[in-house]
Design an enzyme around this catalytic site. Structure first.
Site, PDB file in Angstrom:
ATOM      1  CB  SER A 139      -7.271   7.351 -11.338  1.00 55.67           C
ATOM      2  OG  SER A 139      -6.786   6.603 -11.744  1.00 55.67           O
ATOM      3  CE1 TYR A 152     -12.773   6.044 -10.326  1.00 57.76           C
ATOM      4  CE2 TYR A 152     -10.748   5.302 -11.389  1.00 57.76           C
ATOM      5  CZ  TYR A 152     -11.129   5.232 -10.757  1.00 57.76           C
ATOM      6  OH  TYR A 152     -10.408   5.478 -10.056  1.00 57.76           O
ATOM      7  CE  LYS A 156     -11.007   8.902  -9.632  1.00 55.25           C
ATOM      8  NZ  LYS A 156     -10.290   9.625  -7.914  1.00 55.25           N
TER       9      LYS A 156
HETATM   10  P1  NAD Z   1     -12.707   2.461  -1.033  1.00 50.77           P
HETATM   11  O1  NAD Z   1     -13.582   1.987  -1.606  1.00 50.77           O
HETATM   12  O2  NAD Z   1     -11.611   1.845   0.115  1.00 50.77           O
HETATM   13  O3  NAD Z   1     -12.906   4.110  -0.657  1.00 50.77           O
HETATM   14  C1  NAD Z   1     -14.070   4.649  -1.096  1.00 50.77           C
HETATM   15  C2  NAD Z   1     -14.079   6.075   0.529  1.00 50.77           C
HETATM   16  O4  NAD Z   1     -15.700   6.681  -0.713  1.00 50.77           O
HETATM   17  C3  NAD Z   1     -14.809   5.064   1.452  1.00 50.77           C
HETATM   18  O5  NAD Z   1     -14.169   5.868   2.351  1.00 50.77           O
HETATM   19  C4  NAD Z   1     -16.564   5.657   1.646  1.00 50.77           C
HETATM   20  O6  NAD Z   1     -17.217   5.457   1.986  1.00 50.77           O
HETATM   21  C5  NAD Z   1     -16.081   7.080   0.554  1.00 50.77           C
HETATM   22  N1  NAD Z   1     -17.316   7.402  -0.125  1.00 50.77           N
HETATM   23  C6  NAD Z   1     -18.415   6.780  -0.909  1.00 50.77           C
HETATM   24  N2  NAD Z   1     -18.920   6.967  -1.788  1.00 50.77           N
HETATM   25  C7  NAD Z   1     -19.227   8.462  -0.418  1.00 50.77           C
HETATM   26  C8  NAD Z   1     -20.320   8.997  -0.663  1.00 50.77           C
HETATM   27  N3  NAD Z   1     -21.731   9.501  -1.490  1.00 50.77           N
HETATM   28  N4  NAD Z   1     -20.044  10.228   0.654  1.00 50.77           N
HETATM   29  C9  NAD Z   1     -19.119  10.287   1.397  1.00 50.77           C
HETATM   30  N5  NAD Z   1     -18.255   8.946   0.946  1.00 50.77           N
HETATM   31  C10 NAD Z   1     -18.429   8.133   0.132  1.00 50.77           C
HETATM   32  O7  NAD Z   1     -11.401   2.657  -2.187  1.00 50.77           O
HETATM   33  P2  NAD Z   1      -9.897   3.412  -2.193  1.00 50.77           P
HETATM   34  O8  NAD Z   1      -9.428   2.893  -3.418  1.00 50.77           O
HETATM   35  O9  NAD Z   1      -8.794   3.965  -1.234  1.00 50.77           O
HETATM   36  O10 NAD Z   1     -10.850   4.604  -3.275  1.00 50.77           O
HETATM   37  C11 NAD Z   1     -10.008   6.277  -2.536  1.00 50.77           C
HETATM   38  C12 NAD Z   1     -10.157   7.068  -4.014  1.00 50.77           C
HETATM   39  O11 NAD Z   1      -8.500   6.770  -4.708  1.00 50.77           O
HETATM   40  C13 NAD Z   1     -10.749   7.468  -4.507  1.00 50.77           C
HETATM   41  O12 NAD Z   1     -11.237   8.670  -5.604  1.00 50.77           O
HETATM   42  C14 NAD Z   1     -10.281   6.253  -6.278  1.00 50.77           C
HETATM   43  O13 NAD Z   1     -10.692   6.957  -7.749  1.00 50.77           O
HETATM   44  C15 NAD Z   1      -8.831   6.399  -5.856  1.00 50.77           C
HETATM   45  N6  NAD Z   1      -8.112   5.750  -6.328  1.00 50.77           N
HETATM   46  C16 NAD Z   1      -8.102   4.062  -6.166  1.00 50.77           C
HETATM   47  C17 NAD Z   1      -7.066   3.621  -6.912  1.00 50.77           C
HETATM   48  C18 NAD Z   1      -7.230   1.364  -6.703  1.00 50.77           C
HETATM   49  O14 NAD Z   1      -6.328   1.459  -7.175  1.00 50.77           O
HETATM   50  N7  NAD Z   1      -7.989   1.628  -5.195  1.00 50.77           N
HETATM   51  C19 NAD Z   1      -6.443   4.108  -7.699  1.00 50.77           C
HETATM   52  C20 NAD Z   1      -6.424   4.992  -8.115  1.00 50.77           C
HETATM   53  C21 NAD Z   1      -7.371   6.166  -7.314  1.00 50.77           C
END
Ligand code: NAD
Length: 257
Positions: A139, A152, A156
């Site tokens: 992130s 978080y 990260k």
């Molecule tokens: P999301 O909530 O859409 O997806 C998260 C995924 O992780 C889902 O498939 C969920 O089922 C899975 N998950 C959660 N807990 C779990 C567990 N205990 N065991 C197995 N799977 C589990 O979120 P996203 O936005 O797609 O985030 C994905 C990654 O991207 C994360 O690491 C997040 O920190 C990172 N990220 C997101 C953003 C954003 O703005 N959305 C920005 C930077 C980084």
């Protein structure tokens, strides 16, 4: 044809990455939470995108033994494991003095330790075949902080240290390890934190989107899932063999400020 494990690929960024690798003809190991019916619908839809097969493994990222089983099961089904995408993650937004310790533990476990367990289990396979690609979805919060996201931001930042270390350990074995550092992407993870941020900052949800979220990004636009997926596919290619140990921002200029 490669075998690509994407943790947390039932939703959001992970799902987009799994779709991109499936469309490119690779075998996919899907993972994440969700209803059995929805997961099977996703699995069969992705299997129709390209020449590869798609396996779902429901390893809970809180459980090291289940993560190790995910790797063993993938290798047994497809004969190899080639690309690891450590993507699963959760968020919790709260002042540190009110931050529930169990949320801290869960975020460190899912957003950081699960990547360690995944890489630890797969590294002997990658070293043996002298080829591997490890991609972490970190992130912008791996590079800079924001208030109310202590766990978080800590997870990260830790992820970048893990990726750099693994890059050095894999460097002579054809293995690269890199972190993609997205800014804000409109996924369920972000939608869910808008209400919490509004409460923590005593603002309306609309003001959170305009004054907190998009304010951080000079382009004033959300990052698209497909843009992150395209970078992941590139990092997994042979053309990216000399990119390793890198933290690559995709954040509309956020961390340039
Ligand atoms: P999301 O909530 O859409 O997806 C998260 C995924 O992780 C889902 O498939 C969920 O089922 C899975 N998950 C959660 N807990 C779990 C567990 N205990 N065991 C197995 N799977 C589990 O979120 P996203 O936005 O797609 O985030 C994905 C990654 O991207 C994360 O690491 C997040 O920190 C990172 N990220 C997101 C953003 C954003 O703005 N959305 C920005 C930077 C980084």
């Amino acid at each position: 044809m490669k075998t690509v494990i994407v943790t947390g690929s039932t939703s959001g960024i992970g799902l987009g990455i799994a779709e991109a690798f499936a469309s490119a003809g690779h075998n996919i190991v899907l993972n994440g939470l969700g209803s059995a019916a929805e997961i099977e619908a996703t699995r069969s839809r992705l299997a129709g995108l390209g020449a590869g097969d798609v396996l779902f493994h429901g390893a809970n990222m809180l459980k090291p033994d289940e993560i190790a089983d995910l790797v063993t099961t993938a290798a047994a089904k497809f004969g190899s494991v080639d690309v690891l995408v450590a993507n699963a993650g959760i968020q919790h937004v709260e002042k540190i003095e009110d931050f529930p310790p169990e949320k801290w533990d869960a975020i460190i476990a899912i957003n950081l330790s699960s990547a360690f367990h995944l890489i630890r289990a797969a590294m002997p396979i990658l070293k043996e075949q002298k080829w591997g690609r490890i991609i972490s979805i970190a992130s912008a919060h791996g590079l800079v902080a924001s208030p109310y996201k202590s766990a978080y931001v800590a997870a990260k930042h830790g992820m970048l240290g893990l990726i750099k270390t693994v890059a050095l350990e894999g460097a002579e074995c054809g293995i690269t390890a890199n972190a993609i550092c997205p800014g804000y992407v409109e996924t369920p993870l972000v939608t869910g934190q808008i209400a919490d941020t509004a409460k923590a900052r005593d603002m309306s949800e609309e003001d959170v989107i305009n004054e907190v979220i998009l304010k951080a990004q000079p382009t004033r636009q959300f990052v698209q899932v497909s843009q992150i997926a395209a970078l992941a596919v590139y990092l997994a290619s042979d053309q990216a063999a000399q990119i390793t140990g890198a933290a690559l921002p995709m954040d509309g200029g956020w961390t340039a400020q």
